[in-house]
Design an enzyme around this catalytic site. Structure first.
Site, mmCIF file in Angstrom:
data_model
loop_
_atom_site.group_PDB
_atom_site.id
_atom_site.type_symbol
_atom_site.label_atom_id
_atom_site.label_comp_id
_atom_site.label_asym_id
_atom_site.label_seq_id
_atom_site.Cartn_x
_atom_site.Cartn_y
_atom_site.Cartn_z
ATOM 1 N N LYS A 31 0.634 -1.198 0.037
ATOM 2 C CA LYS A 31 -0.022 0.106 -0.228
ATOM 3 C C LYS A 31 0.846 1.283 -0.026
ATOM 4 O O LYS A 31 2.028 1.122 0.516
ATOM 5 C CB LYS A 31 -0.870 -0.126 1.320
ATOM 6 N N VAL A 81 10.977 -4.366 2.990
ATOM 7 C CA VAL A 81 11.046 -4.415 4.180
ATOM 8 C C VAL A 81 11.329 -2.862 4.705
ATOM 9 O O VAL A 81 12.164 -2.087 4.134
ATOM 10 C CB VAL A 81 11.967 -5.400 4.876
ATOM 11 N N ASP A 140 -2.224 -0.823 10.156
ATOM 12 C CA ASP A 140 -2.470 -1.031 8.547
ATOM 13 C C ASP A 140 -3.054 -2.314 8.371
ATOM 14 O O ASP A 140 -3.609 -2.683 7.229
ATOM 15 C CB ASP A 140 -1.371 -0.841 7.959
ATOM 16 N N GLY A 197 4.315 -3.829 4.163
ATOM 17 C CA GLY A 197 4.437 -5.446 3.660
ATOM 18 C C GLY A 197 4.012 -6.350 4.928
ATOM 19 O O GLY A 197 3.568 -7.337 4.951
ATOM 20 N N GLY A 198 4.728 -6.058 6.082
ATOM 21 C CA GLY A 198 4.338 -6.765 7.205
ATOM 22 C C GLY A 198 2.800 -6.809 7.580
ATOM 23 O O GLY A 198 2.208 -7.851 7.946
ATOM 24 N N SER A 199 1.981 -5.671 7.325
ATOM 25 C CA SER A 199 0.616 -5.579 7.802
ATOM 26 C C SER A 199 -0.040 -6.477 6.597
ATOM 27 O O SER A 199 -0.962 -7.152 6.864
ATOM 28 C CB SER A 199 0.303 -4.184 7.679
ATOM 29 N N ALA A 248 9.782 -0.055 4.428
ATOM 30 C CA ALA A 248 9.878 1.010 3.582
ATOM 31 C C ALA A 248 8.497 1.850 3.597
ATOM 32 O O ALA A 248 8.090 2.638 2.722
ATOM 33 C CB ALA A 248 9.990 0.309 2.388
ATOM 34 N N GLY A 249 7.477 1.435 4.619
ATOM 35 C CA GLY A 249 6.334 2.431 4.502
ATOM 36 C C GLY A 249 5.316 1.839 3.479
ATOM 37 O O GLY A 249 4.283 2.585 3.286
ATOM 38 N N LEU A 250 5.406 0.727 2.984
ATOM 39 C CA LEU A 250 4.776 -0.275 2.051
ATOM 40 C C LEU A 250 3.744 -1.037 2.701
ATOM 41 O O LEU A 250 2.914 -1.674 1.805
ATOM 42 C CB LEU A 250 5.511 -0.608 0.946
#
Length: 278
Positions: free
Chosen positions: A10, A97, A138, A103-105, A99-101
């Site tokens: 996102k 990782v 998120d 990914g983990g969420s 990066a504010g995108l």
């Protein structure tokens, strides 16, 4: 049979920090936008303790991973005893990782969706959203994706009309920014009386009022003071034709919007020699 679910990245088209809540978290208003870029979560039934497999360096394969935590909470919510077991979770990473995108969420949300199907859990969407919210602000958005307004900690999600199709160019520097550092730097500037530095509003073509998403991120200026490269990446994207450019979430990725694919591809080519991952 194994169950595979895509975990979409996102960006935050807009992110405003409205204050600090009584629980210590920050009150936010943000516009989420899911991207085609995605990881893939595959849950494979097999005897034995829960295990995670991932070939990407630096990704934890134990309880430090949100994938593990999501499986554990779902396991306990269906009243199964002991730690989760009898499933191997394969994580194919494409989202950078820290990066504010998101990914983990996204991985946590995809794990919930996959295990609900694999374990045949009778769960209502509202229950799954409540479970998702325990893993991060998120994660509820990542269950549904699309375009959405996020309120509260970002975990109160309301669908918005989709934007017209755009192409996104992501510029990722050689450093990451943790959410803890991002909000700490924001709070330090607020306590010094600076407040968020003014950022020029940018028009996002779409079905909403112009004030709805101006691609202003209140975390951007405090982070850029510690990492001036953020502003350099924004300027570079505008110079190669981006309609608008901003930092996503708590960074460190900066993204640019393009209306035509060929313009986005050209921008990638022109930016690729600048020392950033593009």
């Amino acid at each position: 049979m194994p169950v595979a679910v895509r975990a979409h990245a996102k960006i935050n088209l807009d992110l405003r920090v409205l204050g600090t809540r009584v629980d210590g978290f920050h009150e936010l208003r943000t516009v989420f936008q899911a991207l085609a870029l995605h990881d893939t979560i595959t849950c494979v039934p097999r005897p034995g303790p829960l295990a995670i497999e991932c070939d990407t360096a630096g990704v934890p394969l134990d309880g430090g991973n949100l994938v593990w935590k999501a499986a554990d909470v779902l396991w306990r919510s269906i009243r199964r005893l002991g730690p989760p077991r009898d499933v191997l979770i394969r994580l194919d990473k494409r989202i950078p990782v820290q990066a504010g995108l998101g990914g983990g969420s996204a991985n946590a949300a995809a794990t919930l969706l996959a295990l609900v199907k694999l374990w045949r859990v009778p769960v209502r969407p509202s229950q799954l959203t409540d479970i998702a919210a325990t893993h991060g602000a998120d994660v509820p958005f990542s269950l549904s994706g699309g375009t959405a307004l996020g309120l509260g900690r970002g975990d109160e999600v309301y669908p918005l009309a989709d934007l017209p199709r755009h192409w996104i160019v992501l510029v990722i520097p050689g450093f990451g920014v943790s959410s803890a550092d991002a909000y700490k730097w924001y709070d330090e500037e607020r306590d010094l009386g600076r407040g968020p530095s003014p950022r020029e509003p940018q028009h996002v073509p779409g079905p909403w009022p112009p004030r709805a998403a101006q691609m202003i991120n209140d975390l951007e200026a405090p982070i850029a003071r510690h990492h001036p490269e953020i502003d350099q990446m924004k300027l570079a994207l505008r110079r190669v034709g981006a309609l608008a450019a901003a930092m996503s979430g708590s960074g460190s990725t900066v993204f640019g919007l393009f209306q035509r694919r060929k313009d986005a591809v050209s921008a990638v080519t022109r930016l690729s020699g600048a020392g950033w991952r593009v």
